[in-house]
Design a protein around this motif. Structure first.
Motif, PDB file in Angstrom:
ATOM      1  N   ASP A 150      41.341  48.957  50.619  1.00 35.64           N
ATOM      2  CA  ASP A 150      40.437  48.927  49.485  1.00 35.64           C
ATOM      3  C   ASP A 150      40.465  47.545  48.827  1.00 35.64           C
ATOM      4  N   ILE A 151      39.329  47.120  48.326  1.00 31.36           N
ATOM      5  CA  ILE A 151      39.240  45.805  47.683  1.00 31.36           C
ATOM      6  C   ILE A 151      40.143  45.724  46.449  1.00 31.36           C
ATOM      7  N   ASN A 152      40.320  46.847  45.764  1.00 29.74           N
ATOM      8  CA  ASN A 152      41.204  46.846  44.588  1.00 29.74           C
ATOM      9  C   ASN A 152      42.661  46.596  44.985  1.00 29.74           C
ATOM     10  N   THR A 153      43.046  47.063  46.162  1.00 27.15           N
ATOM     11  CA  THR A 153      44.401  46.799  46.663  1.00 27.15           C
ATOM     12  C   THR A 153      44.577  45.308  46.910  1.00 27.15           C
ATOM     13  N   VAL A 154      43.579  44.690  47.517  1.00 25.28           N
ATOM     14  CA  VAL A 154      43.641  43.252  47.781  1.00 25.28           C
ATOM     15  C   VAL A 154      43.722  42.486  46.464  1.00 25.28           C
ATOM     16  N   ARG A 155      42.883  42.858  45.529  1.00 24.05           N
ATOM     17  CA  ARG A 155      42.857  42.187  44.223  1.00 24.05           C
ATOM     18  C   ARG A 155      44.217  42.313  43.525  1.00 24.05           C
ATOM     19  N   LEU A 156      44.776  43.525  43.542  1.00 28.79           N
ATOM     20  CA  LEU A 156      46.068  43.767  42.888  1.00 28.79           C
ATOM     21  C   LEU A 156      47.154  42.871  43.461  1.00 28.79           C
ATOM     22  N   TRP A 157      47.276  42.833  44.810  1.00 27.67           N
ATOM     23  CA  TRP A 157      48.384  42.093  45.410  1.00 27.67           C
ATOM     24  C   TRP A 157      48.164  40.595  45.377  1.00 27.67           C
ATOM     25  N   ARG A 158      46.935  40.148  45.408  1.00 27.66           N
ATOM     26  CA  ARG A 158      46.669  38.717  45.232  1.00 27.66           C
ATOM     27  C   ARG A 158      47.127  38.287  43.835  1.00 27.66           C
ATOM     28  N   ASN A 159      46.710  39.040  42.829  1.00 33.42           N
ATOM     29  CA  ASN A 159      47.079  38.689  41.449  1.00 33.42           C
ATOM     30  C   ASN A 159      48.574  38.828  41.203  1.00 33.42           C
ATOM     31  N   ARG A 160      49.190  39.867  41.780  1.00 33.96           N
ATOM     32  CA  ARG A 160      50.632  40.033  41.591  1.00 33.96           C
ATOM     33  C   ARG A 160      51.384  38.881  42.237  1.00 33.96           C
ATOM     34  N   TRP A 161      50.962  38.469  43.438  1.00 37.21           N
ATOM     35  CA  TRP A 161      51.616  37.340  44.115  1.00 37.21           C
ATOM     36  C   TRP A 161      51.483  36.076  43.280  1.00 37.21           C
ATOM     37  N   LEU A 162      50.283  35.817  42.789  1.00 35.01           N
ATOM     38  CA  LEU A 162      50.070  34.623  41.974  1.00 35.01           C
ATOM     39  C   LEU A 162      50.923  34.654  40.709  1.00 35.01           C
ATOM     40  N   GLY A 163      51.080  35.822  40.123  1.00 38.43           N
ATOM     41  CA  GLY A 163      51.898  35.938  38.915  1.00 38.43           C
ATOM     42  C   GLY A 163      53.374  35.704  39.175  1.00 38.43           C
ATOM     43  N   LEU A 164      53.838  36.057  40.372  1.00 44.12           N
ATOM     44  CA  LEU A 164      55.259  35.898  40.697  1.00 44.12           C
ATOM     45  C   LEU A 164      55.568  34.597  41.424  1.00 44.12           C
ATOM     46  N   MET A 193      24.658  40.916  44.314  1.00 44.63           N
ATOM     47  CA  MET A 193      25.023  39.807  43.442  1.00 44.63           C
ATOM     48  C   MET A 193      26.487  39.450  43.667  1.00 44.63           C
ATOM     49  N   ARG A 194      26.750  38.200  43.810  1.00 46.22           N
ATOM     50  CA  ARG A 194      28.110  37.749  44.078  1.00 46.22           C
ATOM     51  C   ARG A 194      28.893  37.625  42.789  1.00 46.22           C
ATOM     52  N   GLY A 195      30.157  37.935  42.883  1.00 46.83           N
ATOM     53  CA  GLY A 195      31.038  37.826  41.727  1.00 46.83           C
ATOM     54  C   GLY A 195      31.761  36.498  41.735  1.00 46.83           C
ATOM     55  N   PRO A 196      32.659  36.322  40.807  1.00 45.21           N
ATOM     56  CA  PRO A 196      33.424  35.071  40.756  1.00 45.21           C
ATOM     57  C   PRO A 196      34.371  34.974  41.949  1.00 45.21           C
ATOM     58  N   LYS A 197      34.683  33.754  42.339  1.00 45.31           N
ATOM     59  CA  LYS A 197      35.619  33.536  43.431  1.00 45.31           C
ATOM     60  C   LYS A 197      37.016  33.927  42.972  1.00 45.31           C
ATOM     61  N   PRO A 198      37.772  34.591  43.841  1.00 38.67           N
ATOM     62  CA  PRO A 198      39.139  34.946  43.456  1.00 38.67           C
ATOM     63  C   PRO A 198      40.004  33.694  43.376  1.00 38.67           C
ATOM     64  N   PRO A 199      41.081  33.759  42.620  1.00 41.27           N
ATOM     65  CA  PRO A 199      41.962  32.593  42.513  1.00 41.27           C
ATOM     66  C   PRO A 199      42.538  32.217  43.881  1.00 41.27           C
ATOM     67  N   LEU A 200      42.689  30.954  44.102  1.00 38.20           N
ATOM     68  CA  LEU A 200      43.183  30.424  45.370  1.00 38.20           C
ATOM     69  C   LEU A 200      44.691  30.662  45.478  1.00 38.20           C
ATOM     70  N   VAL A 201      45.119  31.123  46.630  1.00 37.78           N
ATOM     71  CA  VAL A 201      46.546  31.311  46.900  1.00 37.78           C
ATOM     72  C   VAL A 201      46.993  30.166  47.790  1.00 37.78           C
ATOM     73  N   GLU A 202      47.927  29.391  47.300  1.00 41.27           N
ATOM     74  CA  GLU A 202      48.499  28.293  48.075  1.00 41.27           C
ATOM     75  C   GLU A 202      49.953  28.624  48.357  1.00 41.27           C
ATOM     76  N   LEU A 203      50.328  28.533  49.625  1.00 42.50           N
ATOM     77  CA  LEU A 203      51.692  28.847  50.041  1.00 42.50           C
ATOM     78  C   LEU A 203      52.388  27.585  50.515  1.00 42.50           C
ATOM     79  N   ASN A 204      53.655  27.438  50.143  1.00 41.35           N
ATOM     80  CA  ASN A 204      54.436  26.356  50.735  1.00 41.35           C
ATOM     81  C   ASN A 204      54.973  26.865  52.080  1.00 41.35           C
TER      82      ASN A 204
END
Length: 164
Positions: free
Chosen positions: A58-72, A1-12
């Protein structure tokens, strides 16, 4: 079963170039370079599972750094550089009170015979060594238990290096 799509990261352009510089730099910590690769993959449209497989993390590492980047990302690069965004958050707890140099002095003291310090004992005890550490002015105060822990940790490190 697929989960929700992760938030999109847009870089300038400035962020993308900065991340690419971090990835290519030879003098950067490998964990920081890996985090930059994670953000670049996220910006290229990879989801967390794809990024984890691609980079071998690990997928949790990817999730952590994606979310941390988006937060900062709301903070300007002038205020918080790319490297600072990719470093670990400060760890909880009080700062060390005993420096590495003081710890070395304590271990050196423990290697001395107690009789050299005019102690009427054949082996150091936690209480005796704590008293001698304070008497010599290595630290202002130390509990016998903490002195024993430092020596035990030092002994295990010496054993590991001597064997390994």
């Amino acid at each position: 079963m697929r989960g929700p799509k992760p938030p999109l990261v847009e870089l300038n352009d400035e962020e993308r170039q900065g991340l690419e510089v971090v990835v290519r730099r030879h003098t950067i910590a490998q964990q920081v370079a890996m985090r930059a690769r994670i953000i670049l993959a996220a910006a290229d449209g990879f989801n967390n599972a794809q990024t984890a497989r691609l980079l071998g993390v690990d997928i949790n590492t990817v999730r952590l750094w994606r979310n941390r980047w988006l937060g900062l990302q709301a903070v300007r690069l002038d205020d918080l550089s790319i490297e600072e965004r990719l470093t670990d958050a400060p760890r909880p707890g009080a700062p060390r009170r005993i420096t590495s140099e003081q710890e070395c002095q304590i271990v050196a003291l423990a290697c001395e015979a107690p009789s050299l310090s005019e102690r009427p004992i054949s082996q150091w005890t936690g209480r005796e060594i704590a008293d001698e550490i304070v008497r010599r002015g290595i630290v202002d105060q130390i509990s016998p238990r903490h002195a024993s822990r430092l020596l035990k940790r030092g002994a295990s490190n010496r054993t590991r290096y001597a064997i390994g």
